[in-house]
Structures are given as structure tokens and as C-alpha cells.
Design an enzyme around this catalytic site. Structure first.
Site, PDB file in Angstrom:
ATOM      1  N   LYS A  34     -37.820  59.563  75.161  1.00 53.63           N
ATOM      2  CA  LYS A  34     -36.444  59.065  75.220  1.00 53.63           C
ATOM      3  C   LYS A  34     -35.461  60.214  75.011  1.00 53.63           C
ATOM      4  O   LYS A  34     -35.847  61.274  74.502  1.00 53.63           O
ATOM      5  CB  LYS A  34     -36.244  57.984  74.151  1.00 53.63           C
ATOM      6  CG  LYS A  34     -36.487  58.488  72.733  1.00 53.63           C
ATOM      7  CD  LYS A  34     -36.619  57.331  71.744  1.00 53.63           C
ATOM      8  CE  LYS A  34     -36.820  57.861  70.329  1.00 53.63           C
ATOM      9  NZ  LYS A  34     -37.178  56.795  69.382  1.00 53.63           N
ATOM     10  N   ARG A 140     -33.802  46.533  61.673  1.00 53.05           N
ATOM     11  CA  ARG A 140     -33.115  47.068  62.836  1.00 53.05           C
ATOM     12  C   ARG A 140     -33.409  46.139  64.012  1.00 53.05           C
ATOM     13  O   ARG A 140     -32.530  45.484  64.520  1.00 53.05           O
ATOM     14  CB  ARG A 140     -33.549  48.517  63.116  1.00 53.05           C
ATOM     15  CG  ARG A 140     -32.639  49.231  64.076  1.00 53.05           C
ATOM     16  CD  ARG A 140     -32.939  50.714  64.164  1.00 53.05           C
ATOM     17  NE  ARG A 140     -34.251  51.006  64.727  1.00 53.05           N
ATOM     18  CZ  ARG A 140     -34.668  52.248  64.991  1.00 53.05           C
ATOM     19  NH1 ARG A 140     -33.885  53.291  64.737  1.00 53.05           N
ATOM     20  NH2 ARG A 140     -35.869  52.453  65.494  1.00 53.05           N
ATOM     21  N   TYR A 268     -11.793  81.351  62.859  1.00 54.97           N
ATOM     22  CA  TYR A 268     -10.775  80.310  62.698  1.00 54.97           C
ATOM     23  C   TYR A 268     -10.588  79.959  61.233  1.00 54.97           C
ATOM     24  O   TYR A 268     -11.555  79.756  60.506  1.00 54.97           O
ATOM     25  CB  TYR A 268     -11.179  79.042  63.462  1.00 54.97           C
ATOM     26  CG  TYR A 268     -11.013  79.157  64.957  1.00 54.97           C
ATOM     27  CD1 TYR A 268      -9.780  79.442  65.521  1.00 54.97           C
ATOM     28  CD2 TYR A 268     -12.100  78.966  65.794  1.00 54.97           C
ATOM     29  CE1 TYR A 268      -9.636  79.526  66.901  1.00 54.97           C
ATOM     30  CE2 TYR A 268     -11.964  79.056  67.175  1.00 54.97           C
ATOM     31  CZ  TYR A 268     -10.733  79.337  67.717  1.00 54.97           C
ATOM     32  OH  TYR A 268     -10.599  79.419  69.067  1.00 54.97           O
ATOM     33  N   MET A 319     -16.465  77.229  69.642  1.00 58.91           N
ATOM     34  CA  MET A 319     -17.091  76.569  70.793  1.00 58.91           C
ATOM     35  C   MET A 319     -18.062  77.509  71.518  1.00 58.91           C
ATOM     36  O   MET A 319     -19.156  77.102  71.915  1.00 58.91           O
ATOM     37  CB  MET A 319     -16.016  76.086  71.772  1.00 58.91           C
ATOM     38  CG  MET A 319     -16.569  75.238  72.902  1.00 58.91           C
ATOM     39  SD  MET A 319     -15.320  74.747  74.090  1.00 58.91           S
ATOM     40  CE  MET A 319     -14.309  73.650  73.138  1.00 58.91           C
TER      41      MET A 319
HETATM   42  C1  PLP Z   1     -38.155  57.194  68.568  1.00 63.56           C
HETATM   43  C2  PLP Z   1     -39.205  56.244  68.146  1.00 63.56           C
HETATM   44  C3  PLP Z   1     -40.463  56.697  67.742  1.00 63.56           C
HETATM   45  C4  PLP Z   1     -40.781  58.165  67.553  1.00 63.56           C
HETATM   46  O1  PLP Z   1     -40.328  58.558  66.283  1.00 63.56           O
HETATM   47  P1  PLP Z   1     -40.627  60.036  65.752  1.00 63.56           P
HETATM   48  O2  PLP Z   1     -40.152  59.981  64.346  1.00 63.56           O
HETATM   49  O3  PLP Z   1     -39.825  60.967  66.586  1.00 63.56           O
HETATM   50  O4  PLP Z   1     -42.076  60.247  65.885  1.00 63.56           O
HETATM   51  C5  PLP Z   1     -41.445  55.757  67.499  1.00 63.56           C
HETATM   52  N1  PLP Z   1     -41.194  54.440  67.618  1.00 63.56           N
HETATM   53  C6  PLP Z   1     -39.982  53.961  67.958  1.00 63.56           C
HETATM   54  C7  PLP Z   1     -39.775  52.498  68.071  1.00 63.56           C
HETATM   55  C8  PLP Z   1     -38.944  54.847  68.220  1.00 63.56           C
HETATM   56  O5  PLP Z   1     -37.740  54.372  68.538  1.00 63.56           O
END
Ligand code: PLP
Length: 374
Positions: A34, A140, A268, A319
Site C-alpha cells: 500500500k 479501528r 531561516y 524546502m
Molecule cells: C499496513 C498494514 C499491515 C502492515 O503493517 P506493518 O507494521 O508495516 O508490518 C498489516 N495489516 C494491516 C491491516 C495493515 O493495514
């Protein structure tokens, strides 16, 4: 040329996947890709993760991206590994599209359940497996205990297979009492479902932290994200101690130098002032590249003539540029500087920015040159 570069190391990605497999020898591994493979670049990352057993994405759009890339690699218009939408679909029409792509979906709420029950894929396919989300305490996503049991039964009656899934809230901290409670709840429901239909039920609880901290609850699938990319998975061990290597190394060069007198300020707001005659190096990198502006007492890493230096960042990160105090080190214009990666783990920079390495990786921008390495 501006020398700001993100080097991506294929062998590290593969080594990390092997390390995960060695730590979870009985489970299948879903590679979490993802958010553009945690900022590493989805097309590149998939090339290195062809041995994974499934791919986890956050949305239908990300799933289509993965599908298209895998189709090209496999030279066929179907993916041979499941692509899993870990938040499921967001509408009935998206559910129907997901079936067209043969995606496997999480079902975490009543709407998604209704769409799945009303539109069952005809063929045996990845879509016929539902990742049914049980809320074991993170609050969640997911159904409560009674609803998850009832939903499972409805889905199985329609011909679906089920992977009961849940997510740890505190798995990086092994001693946290929340973990035992989540595991207990998960085991109870998994046991009840298996008692009904052992052949249709699998389980998946562990993210990266869970893989290392809770080997007794790997079940059928583990979901590895940050560990794949060599980041910080658990609180009490470094990635290196776990056998994980940094995949991303973020570098730039010193491209200007200033000699300052006592009392002169840098950057800055004039936040940093020389309290002795000082030599300041300017780096061609800043928050426009993804280096966090909010760092405090941060350092960069330089190797020169077999010597290694951890050098303080001074003044505000801008930046496009940032400054370092090279008064006491024999470095100069053109020398390479590691912002994070090999030599300086990203979790340390994340600590200086009061965040986690996940966020640093995700927030690298399109501006740095991406360079691929073996
Ligand atoms: C992103 C995610 C993971 C992976 O988590 P990591 O801590 O990066 O290993 C696993 N399960 C779900 C549901 C996630 O959203």
C-alpha cells in the site's frame, strides 16, 4: 546536477522477505505494498516481491495498479497471487468492479457484508475468499464478537471461504497487556469458527511486529509491511538485530560551504548561532524532497577515507536545502551525505522528527532521483 538521490536496493528487499519467511515458516506472507510500497515505488517493489504469497493494498485504485504491473510481469491478464483490499470496497459498484479484477476483499462492516451476500462471484476465485475483520480491541475496523460470528455464517452459507483477520494495536511493545487480550479474543472466535467449518476458515493476525514478537499466533497468513522495507518493526530490537536491511538509502552532496565568525546565525529565523568559529556545509536537500522540517538535534552520516562521521544538522531545514556543522570534520564540497539508510537507520531520523520511519518513507517526494541497485 542536483545530487539528491534515493537508492533502492533489490537484494535488501529480497533478504528482508527471506528473514520474514524464516521467522514465520508455517505462514503465507502477504506483502503490504500500500501507499506506493511505503514510498519505495510500487512497480519496482513488486519486481522484488514476486515470491510473496499475496499483496496488500489500501484501496481499489491501488489494487488496479498492482494488477496491471503484475499482469505485465506475468505476461497474462490475470494475477496468480491474490491482491487484497485491506479496507475492502467503498460502494456496491466498487464491489462489482473488485469481482471483475478478482480481488480479495476485507469485509469489516454491515454495508460490505450486504454487498458480498448480494453479489457472490460465480467461479471459485480469490474474490470467493473474504478477509473478515474482527475488532479485537484496536477499535479501528471490524465487527464485534457476535456480529463476526453471525457474518461468518452468512458468508459461508453463500459459498465464501473466510480468513478471520484482526490487527494489533501495540504489537511493537511485546509486554503491552493489550496484546494478550487481543490474542485471546482472536483465538476464541477462530476456534468457534473452525469448530463449525474447519476447512473454510483460516486466520491472520500479525503485522511485522507480530511476526517477530508473537510467533505462536502466525496462523495461516502474516502481513508484512515495514519489515520488508527494513524499517523498525519492534521497540526493543533494531532492524539490523532482526536480520533486516535498509531498502531505501537517501543521499545528497555538500554543495557549498561557509566559514562563520562567533555570533553569526544560520538559516531561516536565525535559529542556530555559532559559539565558536564554525564551518557550515550546505546540502541540496530539504522538505521538498521529503526530509522532515520538524527535526531536532538531527544528524547526517558521512563516510570519508574509511572514517565515519555523524554530523549535526544546524538551523532550520528549508524546502530545498539544509545545513550541517562540519567544523570538526575533514569533509568538503562534493562529499556524499547519507540522510538515512545504509549507515544511518531511518528510525533514528524518525526519532529526531518525533515520528516513525514508515512516515519518512511514505513522505519522500517525486523530486529525488530514484536509482536502482542490486
Ligand atoms: C499496513 C498494514 C499491515 C502492515 O503493517 P506493518 O507494521 O508495516 O508490518 C498489516 N495489516 C494491516 C491491516 C495493515 O493495514
Amino acid at each position: 546536477m542536483r545530487h539528491t538521490t534515493i537508492t533502492l536496493k533489490a537484494s535488501a528487499l529480497q533478504k528482508n522477505l527471506n528473514t520474514i519467511r524464516q521467522n514465520a515458516p508455517t505462514a503465507k506472507v502477504m506483502a503490504m505494498v500500500k501507499a506506493n510500497a511505503y514510498g519505495h515505488g510500487i512497480a519496482w517493489a513488486l519486481q522484488g516481491l514476486l515470491e510473496a504469497d499475496a499483496y496488500g493494498v489500501a484501496s481499489f485504485g491501488e489494487g488496479v495498479q498492482v494488477f496491471d504491473i503484475l499482469s505485465k510481469i506475468n505476461c497474462q491478464k490475470l494475477s496468480v497471487k491474490p491482491i487484497v483490499l485491506i479496507e475492502g470496497v467503498f460502494s456496491q459498484s466498487e464491489w462489482l468492479q473488485a469481482l471483475d479484477y478478482n480481488f480479495s476483499c476485507v469485509v469489516h462492516c454491515q454495508n460490505q457484508l450486504d454487498w458480498a451476500l448480494a453479489n457472490v462471484p460465480k467461479n471459485v476465485s480469490f474474490s470467493r475468499t473474504i478477509w473478515l475483520k474482527y475488532n479485537t480491541g484496536m477499535n479501528r475496523l471490524g465487527f464485534g464478537k457476535n456480529d463476526v460470528l453471525a457474518s461468518a455464517k452468512l458468508l459461508m452459507d453463500k459459498g465464501y471461504n473466510i480468513i478471520l483477520t484482526s490487527h494489533f494495536a501495540c504489537a511493537d511493545d511485546r509486554e503491552n497487556l493489550a496484546n494478550g487480550l487481543q490474542i485471546e479474543r482472536f483465538n476464541e472466535v477462530l476456534g468457534a469458527l473452525k469448530a463449525m467449518h474447519a476447512d473454510k476458515i483460516q486466520g491472520s493476525l500479525c503485522n511485522s511486529a507480530g511476526i517477530f514478537n508473537f510467533p505462536s499466533v502466525h496462523y495461516d497468513w502474516v502481513r508484512a509491511g515495514i519489515a520488508l522495507y527494513g524499517g523498525m518493526a519492534v521497540a526493543d530490537k533494531t532492524p539490523n538485530q532482526l536480520g533486516l536491511r535498509p531498502v531505501m538509502t537517501f543521499t545528497t552532496h555538500i554543495f557549498a560551504i561557509h566559514e562563520l565568525n562567533v555570533g553569526e546565525q544560520v538559516g531561516y529565523g536565525g535559529l542556530w548561532m555559532a559559539d565558536k568559529p564554525s564551518r557550515i556545509g550546505v546540502l541540496s536537500v530539504g522538505y521538498g524532497d521529503g526530509y522532515p522540517r520538524v527535526v531536532q538535534n538531527a544528524h547526517v552520516f558521512i563516510t570519508k577515507n574509511s572514517q565515519q562521521f555523524l554530523i549535526p544538522v544546524v538551523g532550520r531545514v528549508a524546502m530545498d536545502m539544509m545545513m550541517i556543522d562540519i567544523t570538526d570534520v575533514p569533509v568538503g564540497v562534493g562529499d556524499e551525505v547519507v540522510l538515512w539508510g545504509e549507515g544511518l537507520p531511518a528510525y533514528q531520523v524518525a526519532n529526531w522528527a518525533n515520528t516513525i520511519d514508515y512516515e519518512l518513507f511514505c513522505k519522500t517526494t517525486a523530486r529525488p532521483l530514484r536509482q536502482l541497485a542490486m
